[in-house]
Each structure stands twice: as structure tokens, then as C-alpha cells.
Scaffold this motif. Structure first.
Motif, PDB file in Angstrom:
ATOM      1  N   UNK A 117     -30.203  10.804  62.492  1.00 42.98           N
ATOM      2  CA  UNK A 117     -30.276   9.940  63.673  1.00 42.98           C
ATOM      3  C   UNK A 117     -29.708   8.562  63.362  1.00 42.98           C
ATOM      4  N   UNK A 118     -30.052   8.017  62.200  1.00 44.22           N
ATOM      5  CA  UNK A 118     -29.560   6.692  61.820  1.00 44.22           C
ATOM      6  C   UNK A 118     -28.039   6.670  61.752  1.00 44.22           C
ATOM      7  N   UNK A 119     -27.448   7.753  61.264  1.00 41.69           N
ATOM      8  CA  UNK A 119     -25.994   7.808  61.191  1.00 41.69           C
ATOM      9  C   UNK A 119     -25.380   7.833  62.584  1.00 41.69           C
ATOM     10  N   UNK A 120     -25.962   8.599  63.492  1.00 38.68           N
ATOM     11  CA  UNK A 120     -25.459   8.620  64.861  1.00 38.68           C
ATOM     12  C   UNK A 120     -25.579   7.242  65.508  1.00 38.68           C
ATOM     13  N   UNK A 121     -26.648   6.554  65.224  1.00 38.21           N
ATOM     14  CA  UNK A 121     -26.839   5.214  65.803  1.00 38.21           C
ATOM     15  C   UNK A 121     -25.845   4.216  65.233  1.00 38.21           C
TER      16      UNK A 121
ATOM     17  N   UNK B 233     -26.590  14.198  76.384  1.00 32.77           N
ATOM     18  CA  UNK B 233     -27.849  13.482  76.593  1.00 32.77           C
ATOM     19  C   UNK B 233     -28.287  12.755  75.316  1.00 32.77           C
ATOM     20  N   UNK B 234     -28.181  13.438  74.189  1.00 32.33           N
ATOM     21  CA  UNK B 234     -28.547  12.827  72.913  1.00 32.33           C
ATOM     22  C   UNK B 234     -27.669  11.618  72.612  1.00 32.33           C
ATOM     23  N   UNK B 235     -26.376  11.748  72.850  1.00 33.12           N
ATOM     24  CA  UNK B 235     -25.456  10.673  72.510  1.00 33.12           C
ATOM     25  C   UNK B 235     -25.579   9.469  73.430  1.00 33.12           C
TER      26      UNK B 235
ATOM     27  N   UNK C 263     -31.871   9.509  69.350  1.00 29.48           N
ATOM     28  CA  UNK C 263     -33.198   9.313  68.784  1.00 29.48           C
ATOM     29  C   UNK C 263     -33.685  10.647  68.224  1.00 29.48           C
ATOM     30  N   UNK C 264     -34.862  10.620  67.613  1.00 24.69           N
ATOM     31  CA  UNK C 264     -35.376  11.817  66.943  1.00 24.69           C
ATOM     32  C   UNK C 264     -35.619  12.960  67.917  1.00 24.69           C
ATOM     33  N   UNK C 265     -36.184  12.663  69.078  1.00 24.97           N
ATOM     34  CA  UNK C 265     -36.469  13.714  70.062  1.00 24.97           C
ATOM     35  C   UNK C 265     -35.181  14.358  70.551  1.00 24.97           C
ATOM     36  N   UNK C 266     -34.162  13.529  70.778  1.00 23.60           N
ATOM     37  CA  UNK C 266     -32.891  14.059  71.236  1.00 23.60           C
ATOM     38  C   UNK C 266     -32.234  14.934  70.188  1.00 23.60           C
ATOM     39  N   UNK C 267     -32.334  14.526  68.915  1.00 20.12           N
ATOM     40  CA  UNK C 267     -31.760  15.340  67.843  1.00 20.12           C
ATOM     41  C   UNK C 267     -32.481  16.678  67.750  1.00 20.12           C
ATOM     42  N   UNK C 268     -33.789  16.668  67.862  1.00 20.42           N
ATOM     43  CA  UNK C 268     -34.550  17.916  67.820  1.00 20.42           C
ATOM     44  C   UNK C 268     -34.110  18.863  68.931  1.00 20.42           C
TER      45      UNK C 268
END
Length: 360
Positions: free
Chosen positions: A181-185, A69-71, A75-80
Motif C-alpha cells: 500500500x505504501x508503494x502505491x501511495x 476503486x483502489x487507485x 489503502x489496506x481495505x482497497x488492496x485486500x
């Protein structure tokens, strides 16, 4: 003869006959017999071990779902959400880790548990190795499919690798959420790493679950059945296996300084120690569903002083966890380790078959 008097005499005679034949009645006092030990072990298995096995598989699947779901839109909420699910999964593992036998440890060379928790085997901290691996994967074109992760050496996968993937930025090990998050994006391959690692761990969790509940090593029987009928692979009695596993875990906690090595990126080490001590206590006293426990059998055998001493050591361990005192926590783990070597097997009349000479 008066009917009520006749019925009373009849019931009295039945009770005397039952006693003479060695039968046990509902209100008989608890005693340490093979029957009562078997019952306590069965309750512990069904009320504590199997639920822990089920929960670990369930939480592993939940992490896989959260990662996907995060991937889909990092975003920040997904990472949390992913980070919190990692904590929940790690808690579930530390509830199960004192019970590290059976399907989790059924291979002499590559037991499944080392692919879940690389620290558990030798106490080596592979964090730097994992960071290097993630950076390498981000910079190459290796296909990140299930076969790749399923065939990686144990130090590259499992809870530690997942922890570093979700709590650190690969570029500089920053734990700042915005940086991660920025790195994942910016680097979609990191999502391939995250989902690949989570799926690989779920495979191991499902293996342990299926072994305990369905079919252990192609025997056609669940390990639960083999365990409770004392049909273990090496002939070890079930209760001996249980107590030895808990003792080895406590030895591991102190010898490997787990409280100061595990879960450092997440900062979740002390909650995991608390979960571990909760699991140790539940092995001994059961839970709210238990009607018979190892502690109650020890008390029935006249070892109430030993039970009190063990409870005192558990309380001390919790106090040291609350104070985050690593040195005193090691001492508490050592005391409990000694209890599982001596007082507990003595109170249950169990021979662990090992000579302990470490003097603790």
C-alpha cells in the motif's frame, strides 16, 4: 367396442409403430448414439462451458473496477479487495483453462490465452521478467495508456503480471500488505501499471466471451453454434476437441509442475488446482442442471468400471491437493491424463486420432 379398451389398443399400436420407425420415447434407456452424444455435448456447453466463459469475462471486469476503486485512494481495505478479486478471477480462469480451445486458442502464433496465462504456453515462469518490467516502468516516463499494454509481449501481461502487481512491492518483492500500500501511495505510476494490466486482460476476456456467444473470427456465428454443429476450423469433431483439450491440460499440469509454479506470490496455487479438478469432473459428469453426461453414457455402454476408475483418480487428486503433496498430485494428474487418452474415448467410441506412446 368399449371406449377405454379401444383407446388402450390405439396407444399400444402407436407405441409399436414408434419403435418400428426407430423413434425414442421418454422412458427409453440411455444408449450411446450420435443423438445422445450430441445431447450430452449440448448440455455440457450450455450448462458448463458458456457459464464459465461468461464468468471469466464478468470477473475480469470486476477486477478492472476494483483496481480503479483502489487507485482512487490506495489503502489496506482497497488492496485486500483487489487481491481477493484477483483470486476470484484466477479461479474463474482455471475453471475455463481445461477448455482451452475455440476463441481462446484461435491464432497459431499469438493465441489469446497466452496473454492471459503466460505459464500455459511453455511452462516458463516469467515472474522475474515481470518484476523487472514493473521496476523499469516505475522509473521511466513511458505513457501507460491502453495502446502500450495491448501491444506488450505475452510474458509482460495477464494474470501473472497482475498477481505480482497486487501481491508484491516492486522495490523488494515484499508481500507485506502495508509495504505494498505504501508503494502505491508513494508511486502513482504503479496504479497506472495496475489499471493498464487489468484493462488489457479484460480485452482478452471479452474477446473470448464474444467469440463463444456472438461472432467467432468474423464467421457471423458464435463459436457455440459452430462447436455444436461440428463446423470447427480444422474439421475436428467437437467431442474429440473437448476430450483432447482436457487431456492436454492434464498433461500440462504434470509436465510443467503447475502446482508448485503457479500463483506463488499470492500463495493461491492449491485452490487453483482444486478448481481445475472440479472443472475436469464437470466435463465428465455435468452439473446439477444436467440430465445426460459423458459418464452416464459410458455407464450405459458397459464401461461402468472405467467410470469408477476415473472417479477414483479424481478423488485421489483431491486428496493430494488437500495434503498439498505436489509429487502425488502429479501422479494423479498423470492417471487422469491416461484416462482421457484411453478409457474415456473408448467408452464413448471416440477416436482422438493420436497415437499415445508415453506409457502412462
Amino acid at each position: 367396442m368399449n371406449f377405454l379398451l379401444f383407446r388402450s389398443l390405439l396407444f399400444s399400436a402407436a407405441g409399436l409403430l414408434l419403435t418400428a420407425c426407430g423413434g425414442e420415447r421418454v422412458n427409453d434407456p440411455v444408449t450411446v448414439t450420435q443423438s445422445s452424444l450430441d445431447k450430452a455435448l449440448q448440455e455440457l456447453t450450455d450448462n458448463s462451458i458458456i457459464p464459465a466463459v461468461n464468468d471469466f469475462a464478468s470477473q475480469s471486469a470486476a477486477l478492472t473496477n476494483q483496481a480503479e476503486a483502489f487507485c482512487s485512494a490506495p489503502d489496506a481495505a482497497g488492496l485486500t479487495a483487489v487481491q481477493q478479486q484477483w483470486r476470484t478471477l484466477a479461479d474463474s480462469w482455471y475453471r475455463l483453462l481445461p477448455l482451452n480451445f475455440g476463441p481462446a486458442d484461435d491464432d497459431l502464433v499469438f493465441p489469446p490465452y497466452i496473454y492471459i496465462d503466460s505459464l500455459r504456453q511453455r511452462g516458463n515462469n516469467y515472474s522475474a521478467t515481470v518484476r523487472s518490467e514493473i521496476n523499469t516502468l516505475l522509473g521511466n516516463t513511458t505513457e501507460l495508456n491502453s495502446s502500450y499494454f495491448d501491444n506488450r509481449n505475452f510474458q509482460y501481461v495477464g494474470l501473472l503480471a497482475l498477481e505480482i502487481a497486487v501481491f508484491e512491492r516492486a522495490a523488494d518483492a515484499s508481500t507485506n500488505a502495508a509495504d505494498i500500500v505504501a508503494e502505491y501511495q508513494a508511486q502513482p505510476r504503479k496504479c497506472g501499471i495496475l489499471t493498464g494490466l487489468s484493462n488489457a486482460l479484460q480485452v482478452k476476456a471479452d474477446y473470448i466471451h464474444n467469440g463463444w456467444t456472438l461472432n467467432h473470427k468474423a464467421t457471423g456465428k458464435p463459436y457455440r453454434e459452430l462447436f455444436l454443429s461440428n463446423q470447427l476450423d480444422d474439421g475436428t469433431p467437437a467431442l474429440t476437441q473437448l476430450l483432447t483439450s482436457a487431456q492436454e491440460f492434464l498433461d500440462y499440469l504434470q509436465q510443467r509442475n503447475v502446482a508448485t509454479v503457479a500463483a506463488q506470490s499470492s500463495g493461491y496455487n492449491w485452490p487453483l488446482m482444486a478448481t481445475a479438478i472440479d472443472s475436469i469432473e464437470e466435463i465428465l459428469q455435468g452439473n446439477s442442471a444436467s440430465t445426460l453426461s459423458l459418464f452416464s453414457l459410458m455407464t450405459a455402454a458397459g464401461y461402468d468400471a472405467a467410470v469408477s476408475a476415473v472417479r477414483s483418480n479424481i478423488t485421489a487428486a483431491r486428496d493430494n491437493i488437500s495434503n498439498q503433496d505436489a509429487l502425488l498430485f502429479k501422479s494423479s494428474a498423470a492417471q487422469l491424463d491416461g484416462n482421457f487418452k484411453r478409457e474415456i474415448p473408448d467408452g464413448l467410441e471416440v477416436d482422438l486420432g493420436i497415437n499415445f506412446t508415453d506409457g502412462d
